[in-house]
Design a protein around this motif. Structure first.
Motif, PDB file in Angstrom:
ATOM      1  N   CYS A   1       0.820  -1.213   0.000  1.00  0.00           N
ATOM      2  CA  CYS A   1       0.000   0.000   0.000  1.00  0.00           C
ATOM      3  C   CYS A   1       0.853   1.261   0.000  1.00  0.00           C
ATOM      4  N   PHE A   2       2.043   1.175   0.557  1.00  0.00           N
ATOM      5  CA  PHE A   2       2.884   2.357   0.675  1.00  0.00           C
ATOM      6  C   PHE A   2       3.916   2.458  -0.439  1.00  0.00           C
ATOM      7  N   ALA A   3       3.820   1.624  -1.455  1.00  0.00           N
ATOM      8  CA  ALA A   3       4.740   1.713  -2.584  1.00  0.00           C
ATOM      9  C   ALA A   3       4.586   3.094  -3.215  1.00  0.00           C
ATOM     10  N   ASP A   4       5.682   3.641  -3.654  1.00  0.00           N
ATOM     11  CA  ASP A   4       5.684   4.976  -4.239  1.00  0.00           C
ATOM     12  C   ASP A   4       5.820   4.849  -5.753  1.00  0.00           C
ATOM     13  N   PRO A   5       4.730   4.980  -6.495  1.00  0.00           N
ATOM     14  CA  PRO A   5       4.797   4.815  -7.950  1.00  0.00           C
ATOM     15  C   PRO A   5       5.697   5.856  -8.624  1.00  0.00           C
ATOM     16  N   VAL A   6       5.774   7.069  -8.068  1.00  0.00           N
ATOM     17  CA  VAL A   6       6.653   8.095  -8.644  1.00  0.00           C
ATOM     18  C   VAL A   6       8.103   7.669  -8.458  1.00  0.00           C
ATOM     19  N   GLN A   7       8.438   7.195  -7.270  1.00  0.00           N
ATOM     20  CA  GLN A   7       9.801   6.736  -7.005  1.00  0.00           C
ATOM     21  C   GLN A   7      10.167   5.597  -7.951  1.00  0.00           C
ATOM     22  N   GLU A   8       9.271   4.629  -8.080  1.00  0.00           N
ATOM     23  CA  GLU A   8       9.535   3.480  -8.947  1.00  0.00           C
ATOM     24  C   GLU A   8       9.740   3.917 -10.398  1.00  0.00           C
ATOM     25  N   GLU A   9       8.854   4.775 -10.890  1.00  0.00           N
ATOM     26  CA  GLU A   9       8.960   5.213 -12.279  1.00  0.00           C
ATOM     27  C   GLU A   9      10.202   6.079 -12.496  1.00  0.00           C
ATOM     28  N   LEU A  10      10.507   6.942 -11.549  1.00  0.00           N
ATOM     29  CA  LEU A  10      11.677   7.802 -11.670  1.00  0.00           C
ATOM     30  C   LEU A  10      12.959   6.971 -11.696  1.00  0.00           C
ATOM     31  N   LEU A  11      13.021   5.929 -10.895  1.00  0.00           N
ATOM     32  CA  LEU A  11      14.201   5.054 -10.895  1.00  0.00           C
ATOM     33  C   LEU A  11      14.390   4.368 -12.246  1.00  0.00           C
ATOM     34  N   VAL A  12      13.314   3.869 -12.816  1.00  0.00           N
ATOM     35  CA  VAL A  12      13.397   3.228 -14.134  1.00  0.00           C
ATOM     36  C   VAL A  12      13.784   4.267 -15.189  1.00  0.00           C
ATOM     37  N   TYR A  13      13.189   5.424 -15.112  1.00  0.00           N
ATOM     38  CA  TYR A  13      13.460   6.515 -16.060  1.00  0.00           C
ATOM     39  C   TYR A  13      14.934   6.904 -16.039  1.00  0.00           C
ATOM     40  N   LEU A  14      15.475   7.097 -14.832  1.00  0.00           N
ATOM     41  CA  LEU A  14      16.859   7.561 -14.703  1.00  0.00           C
ATOM     42  C   LEU A  14      17.892   6.467 -14.926  1.00  0.00           C
ATOM     43  N   ASN A  15      17.544   5.235 -14.583  1.00  0.00           N
ATOM     44  CA  ASN A  15      18.530   4.152 -14.656  1.00  0.00           C
ATOM     45  C   ASN A  15      18.442   3.315 -15.923  1.00  0.00           C
ATOM     46  N   GLU A  16      17.310   3.387 -16.617  1.00  0.00           N
ATOM     47  CA  GLU A  16      17.155   2.550 -17.806  1.00  0.00           C
ATOM     48  C   GLU A  16      16.796   3.351 -19.057  1.00  0.00           C
TER      49      GLU A  16
END
Length: 168
Positions: A19-34
């Motif tokens: 429930c506390f997963a951060d979709p912005v954090q997850e997407e930003l990590l993929v965006y910046l790292n991949e």
């Protein structure tokens, strides 16, 4: 009896962490790292080619024209096409990404204006293109600042040499 108590607690903990997963954090990590690392080499190559024929490296209008038409513009077009093809779900990351697209497109259009200016030998168009390049650099700096702000807000530590855009 202890097993029955531990299992529901563990299951509840896993449920809460979901429930506390951060979709912005997850997407930003993929965006910046991949996503960005897969394409920024094109931008870097185009900018390096442009810089090889401008400023202190300028030799002639013909050389600049050739570098722009044969190297810079085709490579930068590939970059902008791939940049625009990135699809993002969160409004926050998409908003920052749109700034990058706007800056990249403005820079691409400036390169094309320089080609036209060289063909027409129009000094005024060169000045317009330089103004466009200045505005593009501002947008790319805005993108960098937006990424830094999002990273901070979503507990992402950026490396010291963070530079997703070519912002000079």
């Amino acid at each position: 009896m202890k097993k029955l108590i531990i299992f529901p607690v563990l299951l509840f903990t896993l449920f809460l962490s979901g429930c506390f997963a951060d979709p912005v954090q997850e997407e930003l990590l993929v965006y910046l790292n991949e996503e960005l690392p897969a394409i920024t080499n094109l931008e870097e190559d185009a900018i390096a080619a442009y810089e090889s024929a401008t400023g202190a490296n300028y030799t002639s209008d013909l050389d600049l024209y050739d570098v722009l038409s044969l190297d810079v513009i085709p490579t930068y077009q590939q970059f902008t096409d791939k940049l625009e093809a990135i699809r993002l779900k969160t409004d926050e990351v998409r908003g920052v990404h749109e700034i990058y697209i706007e800056g990249a497109n403005l820079q691409y259009n400036a390169f094309n204006k320089i080609i036209s200016a060289l063909e027409e030998q129009d000094r005024g168009m060169i000045e317009e293109a330089n103004t466009m390049l200045d505005e593009a650099r501002k947008l790319l700096r805005d993108f960098d600042h937006g990424i830094e702000k999002l990273a901070e807000e979503h507990n992402i530590e950026l490396s010291e040499n963070f530079d997703p855009g070519t912002t000079d």
